[in-house]
Write an enzyme that holds these catalytic residues in place. Structure first.
Site, PDB file in Angstrom:
ATOM      1  N   HIS A   1     -89.241 -57.450  -9.799  1.00  0.00           N
ATOM      2  CA  HIS A   1     -88.211 -56.781 -10.575  1.00  0.00           C
ATOM      3  C   HIS A   1     -87.037 -56.465  -9.665  1.00  0.00           C
ATOM      4  O   HIS A   1     -87.121 -56.598  -8.432  1.00  0.00           O
ATOM      5  CB  HIS A   1     -88.744 -55.491 -11.221  1.00  0.00           C
ATOM      6  CG  HIS A   1     -89.128 -54.434 -10.236  1.00  0.00           C
ATOM      7  ND1 HIS A   1     -90.367 -54.404  -9.624  1.00  0.00           N
ATOM      8  CD2 HIS A   1     -88.434 -53.368  -9.741  1.00  0.00           C
ATOM      9  CE1 HIS A   1     -90.421 -53.373  -8.807  1.00  0.00           C
ATOM     10  NE2 HIS A   1     -89.266 -52.724  -8.858  1.00  0.00           N
TER      11      HIS A   1
ATOM     12  N   SER B   1     -81.606 -53.348  -5.431  1.00  0.00           N
ATOM     13  CA  SER B   1     -82.823 -53.475  -4.629  1.00  0.00           C
ATOM     14  C   SER B   1     -83.750 -54.469  -5.303  1.00  0.00           C
ATOM     15  O   SER B   1     -84.094 -54.314  -6.477  1.00  0.00           O
ATOM     16  CB  SER B   1     -83.516 -52.118  -4.470  1.00  0.00           C
ATOM     17  OG  SER B   1     -84.725 -52.252  -3.749  1.00  0.00           O
TER      18      SER B   1
ATOM     19  N   HIS C   1     -86.924 -48.136  -8.851  1.00  0.00           N
ATOM     20  CA  HIS C   1     -88.269 -48.736  -8.819  1.00  0.00           C
ATOM     21  C   HIS C   1     -89.289 -47.911  -9.600  1.00  0.00           C
ATOM     22  O   HIS C   1     -90.492 -47.933  -9.274  1.00  0.00           O
ATOM     23  CB  HIS C   1     -88.750 -48.918  -7.380  1.00  0.00           C
ATOM     24  CG  HIS C   1     -87.926 -49.878  -6.579  1.00  0.00           C
ATOM     25  ND1 HIS C   1     -88.019 -51.246  -6.724  1.00  0.00           N
ATOM     26  CD2 HIS C   1     -86.973 -49.662  -5.629  1.00  0.00           C
ATOM     27  CE1 HIS C   1     -87.176 -51.840  -5.883  1.00  0.00           C
ATOM     28  NE2 HIS C   1     -86.523 -50.904  -5.215  1.00  0.00           N
TER      29      HIS C   1
END
Length: 605
Positions: free
Chosen positions: A139, A116, A48
């Site tokens: 995303h 994720s 992330h």
């Protein structure tokens, strides 16, 4: 495998059969259905990090097993970094099955084995103030451990080989993924390379090393995703980092027990380590000589257990005087009576026969029997019929009651020589070796004095407990005899009066205690009211600080817009609270809580 310039990564990003614990991670099926198919590809990042894009997600697909993601890694710098990592990583080079060597794929499985999905927080509306609409999916990231279960990533250079590992995926969806991948390859031009933030990547890798039960959780995710064993997944690998040597015996492999795994600040999916470190904070170090001295003092001052006296038939009044004058034969020979002055006879008394012969009643003088004006209140036996009663055991004190006699002190016991490691081996330069010894010795002396005081109070309470506070006459047993000199129905005797020694003067702390009311009197009502006002244990237990029942939910801001996103990576969310360590207790308070609780419970009870 057909070599390709990019590496494909596929896997489930949400499984309805394994719902997450956090409410913000739940995906509404209607909202997900309204957002599919994707209008444009989503960024594929590492952990992330907004400045670490390595590819693109060309499709999200809703299957019966859950939401499925398909992406490709196209960053040249990142692929080159994977080749370098593979040559220096022993875990990446380990294999359980004989599969073709793929350095990039094996390095990715060892480093970033999970997927994720970053989606819009359910509390944030999708409609903006200016009438626009925010995209629900932001995303997808490849990470060390996902917060949703079953999000195992499978890497490979052949897309068909990657999709074959997901047995829960429908064939129609697999065919659609291959078509979308070919279309995305034709539409996309030359991928743009962004400089990788190596410092942030290393920091995320360190955080992942402290995830609690990471290997076990990865195995669970692999089982939820229903992925077979013939893959490059490292979740079930136990790499042997030692080179094989037949001459030397290899040590046992490292344990993978979850209890021995480390933990750290890796977000809500993991808990900080240090649970076992607090186990030794309640312990203190005491020299061996000091401990043995305390133990010996405890044994010396402990009163011996009083064995119950053997049962004997009730004795007639003043039978100990007759036993003292008994001849040298018979059971009562050699008995010694207590010192005189314990009993006074206001009327007469009956001494009984001396040798146990029934005819001795006729041979006794007339003055040996004195009638009493009242009849006997009870009947306990016939003195002289079965011989003289057994001898009376000796008593201590001023009443017919056995007292505790402390054992002789073991003052002549040889003292152990102090060892070098006990006196000065465990002390720093300048530290006083008698610091703990003085505190413990003083505490032991105070405890011993308190115990002796409690024992004295208990003996006095038991001495006068049957007759209340006052010294009332004690009624003894009465006997009758049907011989010529025995008691007749019109004859009686008065109960001998017990004249104890005057009680010892009360001490300061004894005088302050309230005496119990004599029998037959009613206790004041104020005592009952005071008992009713005592708080209960449950109320006292709840007097501590209360936890906040409405904690504020953490919010995560988007990387390139002002949206509140939910990131499903365990290592991407840092813990907001550090584990608090309890304050160390002082030595004297801790020793007092240990010895007072142990010694008082064993002696006073």
């Amino acid at each position: 495998m057909v070599q390709a310039p990019s590496v494909y990564v596929c896997g489930f990003v949400e499984r309805p059969d394994a719902p997450p614990k956090d409410a913000c991670l739940h995906l509404d099926p209607l909202t997900v259905k309204s957002q599919l198919p994707l209008k444009k590809p989503l960024p594929l990042t590492v952990e992330h990090l907004p400045d670490a894009p390595v590819g693109s997600v060309f499709g999200l697909y809703q299957s019966r097993a859950g939401l499925f993601s398909a992406a490709s890694i196209t960053s040249g710098d990142f692929l080159s970094l994977l080749d370098s990592i593979y040559h220096d990583c022993d875990i990446a080079q380990s294999q359980r099955l004989p599969l073709p060597r793929e350095p990039k794929v094996e390095a990715l499985h060892a480093w970033l084995p999970s997927l994720s999905l970053a989606s819009l927080h359910p509390d944030i509306p999708q409609t903006t103030a200016d009438g626009g609409k925010l995209s629900f999916f932001d995303h997808v990231s490849i990470c060390a451990l996902g917060r949703r279960r079953g999000t195992t990533a499978v890497y490979g250079t052949d897309l068909a080989w990657v999709l074959k590992h997901f047995s829960d995926l429908e064939p129609s969806i697999a065919a659609q993924i291959e078509n979308d991948a070919n279309a995305a390859k034709r539409e996309s031009g030359c991928p743009e390379d962004h400089p990788l933030p190596l410092t942030k990547l290393i920091a995320k890798a360190i955080d992942a090393g402290f995830l609690r039960n990471r290997v076990e959780t990865l195995r669970q995710d692999r089982g939820v995703a229903n992925i077979p064993a013939e893959s490059y997944l490292k979740a079930s690998d136990a790499p042997d980092l030692q080179k094989p040597d037949k001459a030397l015996q290899s040590p046992p492999p490292a344990s993978t027990d979850p209890a021995t795994m480390l933990s750290g600040n890796a977000g809500e999916g993991a808990t900080a380590c240090g649970g076992s470190a607090a186990a030794g904070q309640d312990l203190i170090s005491v020299p061996r000589n000091t401990f043995m001295t305390l133990l010996q003092t405890n044994l010396d001052n402990k009163p011996p257990r009083q064995t119950p006296l053997p049962y004997a038939a009730p004795l007639p009044p003043f039978s100990h005087q007759a036993i003292a004058t008994a001849p040298s034969y018979g059971p009562g020979a050699g008995a010694v009576s207590p010192a005189g002055g314990y009993f006074t006879s206001p009327g007469g008394y009956y001494a009984g026969p001396a040798g146990g012969d029934p005819g001795a009643f006729l041979a006794m003088d007339a003055h040996t029997y004195h009638p009493h004006p009242h009849p006997p209140p009870a009947y306990f036996g016939l003195p002289g019929l079965f011989g003289p009663p057994p001898p009376v055991p000796p008593y201590y004190g001023s009443h017919l009651r056995a007292d505790y006699v402390p054992a002789p002190s073991r003052s002549n016991k040889r003292k152990r020589d102090p060892e070098e490691d006990e006196e000065g081996g465990g002390l720093f330069p300048g530290e006083d070796a008698t610091l703990y010894r003085k505190d413990i010795a003083g505490l032991s002396k105070s405890v011993n004095e308190l115990q002796h005081t409690l024992q004295a109070l208990r003996r006095e309470t038991l001495s006068y407990g049957h007759t209340g506070v006052g010294y009332c006459p004690q009624q003894g047993p009465c006997y009758t005899h049907s011989g010529p000199y025995g008691f007749q129905p019109h004859q009686s005797y008065e109960v001998p009066r017990y004249v104890p020694h005057p009680p010892p003067p009360p001490t300061s702390h004894q005088a302050a205690q309230a005496q119990p009311p004599p029998p037959g009197t009613q206790a004041p009502e104020a005592h009952c009211v005071a008992e009713s006002t005592i708080p209960e244990a449950g109320a006292a237990g709840n007097s501590g600080p209360r936890e906040d029942t409405n904690p504020q939910q953490p919010t995560t801001e988007g990387h390139h817009r002002g949206k509140k996103l939910v990131q499903a990576s365990a290592s991407g969310v840092a813990q907001s609270k550090e584990p608090t360590t309890p304050k160390a207790k002082s030595v004297s308070a801790h020793l007092k809580s240990i010895f007072c609780e142990e010694l008082l419970n064993k002696r006073v009870a």
